[in-house]
Write a protein that holds these residues in place. Structure first.
Motif, PDB file in Angstrom:
ATOM      1  N   ASP A 658       0.820  -1.209   0.000  1.00  0.00           N
ATOM      2  CA  ASP A 658       0.000   0.000   0.000  1.00  0.00           C
ATOM      3  C   ASP A 658       0.853   1.258   0.000  1.00  0.00           C
ATOM      4  N   VAL A 659       1.865   1.317   0.873  1.00  0.00           N
ATOM      5  CA  VAL A 659       2.649   2.553   0.970  1.00  0.00           C
ATOM      6  C   VAL A 659       3.609   2.705  -0.205  1.00  0.00           C
ATOM      7  N   THR A 660       3.885   1.626  -0.933  1.00  0.00           N
ATOM      8  CA  THR A 660       4.781   1.707  -2.086  1.00  0.00           C
ATOM      9  C   THR A 660       4.026   2.000  -3.374  1.00  0.00           C
ATOM     10  N   HIS A 661       2.956   1.245  -3.625  1.00  0.00           N
ATOM     11  CA  HIS A 661       2.247   1.354  -4.900  1.00  0.00           C
ATOM     12  C   HIS A 661       1.020   2.268  -4.836  1.00  0.00           C
ATOM     13  N   HIS A 662       0.550   2.568  -3.628  1.00  0.00           N
ATOM     14  CA  HIS A 662      -0.611   3.454  -3.479  1.00  0.00           C
ATOM     15  C   HIS A 662      -0.286   4.533  -2.452  1.00  0.00           C
ATOM     16  N   ALA A 663       0.907   5.091  -2.567  1.00  0.00           N
ATOM     17  CA  ALA A 663       1.404   6.016  -1.541  1.00  0.00           C
ATOM     18  C   ALA A 663       0.490   7.220  -1.366  1.00  0.00           C
ATOM     19  N   GLU A 664       0.069   7.826  -2.466  1.00  0.00           N
ATOM     20  CA  GLU A 664      -0.760   9.028  -2.362  1.00  0.00           C
ATOM     21  C   GLU A 664      -2.093   8.718  -1.683  1.00  0.00           C
ATOM     22  N   LEU A 665      -2.690   7.587  -2.060  1.00  0.00           N
ATOM     23  CA  LEU A 665      -3.954   7.192  -1.450  1.00  0.00           C
ATOM     24  C   LEU A 665      -3.765   6.864   0.023  1.00  0.00           C
ATOM     25  N   TRP A 666      -2.679   6.178   0.362  1.00  0.00           N
ATOM     26  CA  TRP A 666      -2.415   5.820   1.766  1.00  0.00           C
ATOM     27  C   TRP A 666      -2.245   7.069   2.615  1.00  0.00           C
ATOM     28  N   LEU A 667      -1.462   8.035   2.132  1.00  0.00           N
ATOM     29  CA  LEU A 667      -1.262   9.277   2.883  1.00  0.00           C
ATOM     30  C   LEU A 667      -2.576  10.049   3.024  1.00  0.00           C
ATOM     31  N   ALA A 668      -3.384  10.025   1.968  1.00  0.00           N
ATOM     32  CA  ALA A 668      -4.647  10.762   2.010  1.00  0.00           C
ATOM     33  C   ALA A 668      -5.603  10.186   3.062  1.00  0.00           C
ATOM     34  N   GLN A 669      -5.707   8.864   3.124  1.00  0.00           N
ATOM     35  CA  GLN A 669      -6.648   8.299   4.085  1.00  0.00           C
ATOM     36  C   GLN A 669      -6.114   8.338   5.511  1.00  0.00           C
ATOM     37  N   GLU A 670      -4.781   8.446   5.684  1.00  0.00           N
ATOM     38  CA  GLU A 670      -4.223   8.583   7.032  1.00  0.00           C
ATOM     39  C   GLU A 670      -4.074  10.048   7.441  1.00  0.00           C
ATOM     40  N   ARG A 671      -4.418  10.996   6.548  1.00  0.00           N
ATOM     41  CA  ARG A 671      -4.209  12.418   6.838  1.00  0.00           C
ATOM     42  C   ARG A 671      -4.860  12.864   8.146  1.00  0.00           C
ATOM     43  N   PRO A 672      -6.106  12.437   8.476  1.00  0.00           N
ATOM     44  CA  PRO A 672      -6.678  12.874   9.764  1.00  0.00           C
ATOM     45  C   PRO A 672      -5.855  12.413  10.967  1.00  0.00           C
ATOM     46  N   ASN A 673      -5.099  11.301  10.806  1.00  0.00           N
ATOM     47  CA  ASN A 673      -4.318  10.769  11.920  1.00  0.00           C
ATOM     48  C   ASN A 673      -2.919  11.371  12.017  1.00  0.00           C
ATOM     49  N   LEU A 674      -2.485  12.060  10.941  1.00  0.00           N
ATOM     50  CA  LEU A 674      -1.085  12.489  10.879  1.00  0.00           C
ATOM     51  C   LEU A 674      -0.663  13.409  12.024  1.00  0.00           C
ATOM     52  N   PRO A 675      -1.457  14.415  12.419  1.00  0.00           N
ATOM     53  CA  PRO A 675      -0.977  15.286  13.497  1.00  0.00           C
ATOM     54  C   PRO A 675      -0.635  14.528  14.774  1.00  0.00           C
ATOM     55  N   TRP A 676      -1.505  13.634  15.203  1.00  0.00           N
ATOM     56  CA  TRP A 676      -1.227  12.933  16.461  1.00  0.00           C
ATOM     57  C   TRP A 676      -0.071  11.953  16.293  1.00  0.00           C
ATOM     58  N   LEU A 677      -0.007  11.262  15.149  1.00  0.00           N
ATOM     59  CA  LEU A 677       1.085  10.315  14.925  1.00  0.00           C
ATOM     60  C   LEU A 677       2.427  11.028  14.844  1.00  0.00           C
ATOM     61  N   ARG A 678       2.445  12.217  14.234  1.00  0.00           N
ATOM     62  CA  ARG A 678       3.698  12.959  14.171  1.00  0.00           C
ATOM     63  C   ARG A 678       4.116  13.457  15.548  1.00  0.00           C
ATOM     64  N   THR A 679       3.148  13.861  16.353  1.00  0.00           N
ATOM     65  CA  THR A 679       3.465  14.267  17.728  1.00  0.00           C
ATOM     66  C   THR A 679       4.019  13.080  18.506  1.00  0.00           C
ATOM     67  N   LEU A 680       3.436  11.912  18.280  1.00  0.00           N
ATOM     68  CA  LEU A 680       3.926  10.701  18.939  1.00  0.00           C
ATOM     69  C   LEU A 680       5.364  10.406  18.513  1.00  0.00           C
TER      70      LEU A 680
END
Length: 706
Positions: A658-680
């Motif tokens: 998923d992160v290799t062949h569908h990277a843009e889609l993977w990042l898009a669907q995880e976007r709501p989680n990114l702030p907390w994961l980056r803080t972690l």
């Protein structure tokens, strides 16, 4: 060989079990071997239009000592039955399905069905005052009995059904005799009653009817002699005197007082129809779409097996109130009555034997005639209910296994079931998920509980209370009960109380309205691995949870994590939400369940192990995000790519793909989680590789460990 009367049912086939088992096709008796074939056929007939497992057939034929070739012998029996039917012109009667066999039988092709329909017509005529017409229908029904049902078969499963129908015949015969005595046919009935009393000397109701018929025929001495003979029989066999009613009749005959014939009354017949639905909720609010769907399902004409309509949802969401309300609306569709049982599936599930025993008694089966084992109870229940129009409401079911024995026979009845489990393994079930009330309906419910004027004064606070209750009717009712005891308390202040997560669940508990206990009852039935994951995931401040996040926290593969998530979703402890465009699933917590899970996590989870899980999540996320950006721009990312951490390899190849062949889609669907994961991840980098064990170590904002 031609046979006698066959009811006009529109089909060429007719089966008899009210006497020797007999099959008629095209008005000719089908010759069957008088061995285990008859037992197999009898069991299929008592379970007509239901799948009977091979194991149950083997038990009925051989009991506890089946031969090693039992399966093959049953297959041979079924083959021979099919061959005999097909040779006589009856095709497609026995089907193979789901590890067993099913006898497909149209309505009116079994003598017990014809019996019940004629008996019901007789009752209707009696209620309308047409006594002669009622007797005609009763006698037509009773004429279907050609001896003791299936007396030639030696099988406990079949004997239980035979005993029921023998008792049923006597009960209906007594109703018929009462009507005929009320019509003044005393002299005509004396001979029949004498034969019955000789056959059933301990049945005092029959003896009383004979005494009445003799006395009203001016044969007083004979009536007294019948009493003396009955008393002697009771004393010698049981050491008992006649019942009070018979003694009173005896005294009236001695004194020469008038004795009236039994009078058929409407109440007598109505009492035989169970009406067990709980009282409807007086302030039931909303759910118009759900009610329209339930009305349609409950009133739909079906063929095949019994329709099973299942309402699924978490504790406190209002499934039971909805089911009871819908059942009351549909009562007219089920003139043979309504049965109800609280199966207590979310706390301490009831054994099906207990429920079936109550159902059988409610349907008129004497307690002494109820088998002790579950299989024969279920067989008897299906036989009794075949051809009836019953509504069976099974509340709070634990699983399909708990409700399967409680399903009535035929397709005219319906089962309405509520459960916190998905009940996905229930064959043929029609399922609907029940969620919280929408805001408008929830505000109307709160208005009914605390007064519309109070709600209208503080509309914003009212809506805030609804939101903090998670739109759950149980929580709203608890809030309403608490506010009712505080008539001068401003809603705004109550919102402040609920905003404190440490106090919220306590504020939403009032007497039996225990929101916390109802929501978390399912958590006590989780496996240890499911429970650990449920508690650990609750501390994450993520808008949604993906399977890879769960796998990382649990330290397992994505496949195993998915199985654990399936279990949590099945118990309504997390919700499946839309938005995963990579073919997986996203999950989230109901806000009240998240609070309760966090409280338990503080008490049950090891702090050091929890921090290790968070560090794994930080490592895995950092590598995945870097991998996705490099896939999108191989030349723009700084530094050299690093090897995937152990956690990524453990999760599996699907995530790497998923992160290799569908990277843009993977990042898009995880976007709501990114702030907390980056803080972690930032907190992980600042702490370094050494993991302190103190429970007070720094974590991303919003997380807490006891």
């Amino acid at each position: 060989m031609r046979t006698g009367y066959v009811p006009d049912n529109g089909y060429d086939v007719f089966f008899r079990i009210l006497g020797p088992l007999q099959v008629t096709i095209a008005d000719r008796v089908v010759q069957l071997a008088k061995n285990r074939q008859l037992t197999v056929l009898a069991l299929l007939l008592t379970e007509a239009n239901k799948v009977v497992s091979g194991g149950r057939i083997i038990d009925a034929v051989w009991g506890d000592a089946p031969p090693v070739t039992a399966d093959k012998q049953i297959q041979t029996c079924v083959w021979r039955l099919r061959s005999a039917f097909e040779k006589a012109g009856g095709t497609g009667l026995i089907e193979t399905a789901r590890g067993g066999y099913l006898l497909r039988l149209p309505d009116g092709c079994l003598d017990t069905q014809v019996f019940e329909r004629a008996m019901l017509r007789g009752r209707e005529r009696a209620e309308d005052g047409d006594l002669a017409g009622a007797v005609e229908e009763y006698r037509s029904a009773l004429a279907l009995f050609q001896g003791r049902p299936m007396a030639e078969l030696d099988s406990p499963a079949i004997e239980a059904v035979a005993a029921y129908w023998s008792e049923r015949r006597l009960s209906v015969l007594e109703e018929c005799l009462d009507i005929e005595l009320a019509m003044g046919r005393h002299r005509e009935l004396v001979s029949e009653l004498r034969l019955l009393v000789d056959e059933y000397p301990l049945r005092e109701q029959l003896r009383g009817r004979l005494m009445t018929a003799l006395y009203l025929s001016d044969r007083r001495a004979d009536a007294l002699a019948v009493y003396r003979a009955g008393r002697a029989t009771l004393v010698s066999n049981l050491g008992l005197d006649p019942c009070a009613r018979l003694q009173d009749l005896h005294r009236r005959i001695i004194a020469g007082h008038p004795v009236s014939s039994p009078q058929p009354q409407r109440a007598r017949y109505a009492a035989k129809i169970p009406a067990q639905l709980p009282a409807d909720t007086g302030d039931f609010t909303g759910r118009s779409d759900d009610l329209d769907w339930l009305d349609q399902e409950l009133r739909r004409d079906r063929t095949g097996g019994t329709p099973i309509i299942t309402l699924i949802g978490r504790g406190g969401v209002g499934k039971s109130a909805l089911a009871v309300h819908a059942a009351h609306r549909a009562q007219d569709r089920f003139p043979d009555g309504q049965l109800h049982a609280d199966l207590r599936g979310s706390t301490s599930p009831l054994r099906p034997q207990v429920v079936l025993s109550g159902f059988l008694q409610a349907l008129g089966t004497p307690e002494r005639s109820i088998p002790s084992d579950l299989a024969n109870q279920a067989t008897l229940f299906r036989s009794i209910t075949a051809g009836k129009r019953l509504l069976v409401l099974l509340d709070d079911a634990a699983s399909s296994a708990q409700i399967e024995p409680l399903l009535p026979g035929g397709s005219d009845s319906a089962v309405l079931c509520t459960s916190q489990s998905s009940m996905a393994e229930t064959p043929g079930a029609t399922t609907r998920r029940v969620d919280g009330l929408d805001t408008a309906d929830a505000v109307r419910l709160l208005s009914r509980l605390i007064g519309a004027e109070r709600v209208s004064r503080e509309p914003e606070s009212s809506r805030a209370i609804i939101g903090l209750c998670g739109h759950l009717p149980l929580a709203i009712r608890a809030a309403g009960a608490r506010l009712h005891t505080r008539p001068t308390f401003r809603l705004e202040r109550f919102v402040d109380h609920l905003a404190d997560e440490k106090r919220r669940v306590a504020e939403l508990t009032y007497g039996s309205l225990d929101t916390g206990a109802r929501l978390t009852a399912a958590a006590d039935r989780l496996s240890p691995a499911e429970r650990r994951l449920w508690l650990a995931l609750s501390i994450l401040e993520l808008p949604h949870i993906s399977a890879w996040v769960a796998a990382t926290v649990a330290g397992t593969s994505e496949g195993e994590a998915q199985r654990l998530l399936d279990g949590l979703a099945d118990h309504q402890l997390i919700d499946v939400v839309d938005g995963n465009r990579l073919g997986g699933s996203h999950y989230e917590y109901h806000p009240l369940l998240r609070i309760l899970a966090r409280q338990r996590a503080d008490q049950e989870l090891d702090a050091a192990g929890l921090i290790d899980a968070l560090d794994r999540l930080a490592d895995v996320f950092s590598w995945l995000e870097d991998r996705a950006h490099r896939a999108l721009d191989p030349h723009g990312a700084p530094g050299q790519p690093t090897l995937p951490p152990e956690g990524v390899l453990r999760i599996g190849q699907g995530l790497l793909r998923d992160v290799t062949h569908h990277a843009e889609l993977w990042l898009a669907q995880e976007r709501p989680n990114l702030p907390w994961l980056r803080t972690l991840a930032t907190a992980r980098d600042h702490r370094g590789p050494k993991l302190p064990t103190q429970q007070s170590r720094a974590l991303p904002a919003g997380h807490h460990v006891a």
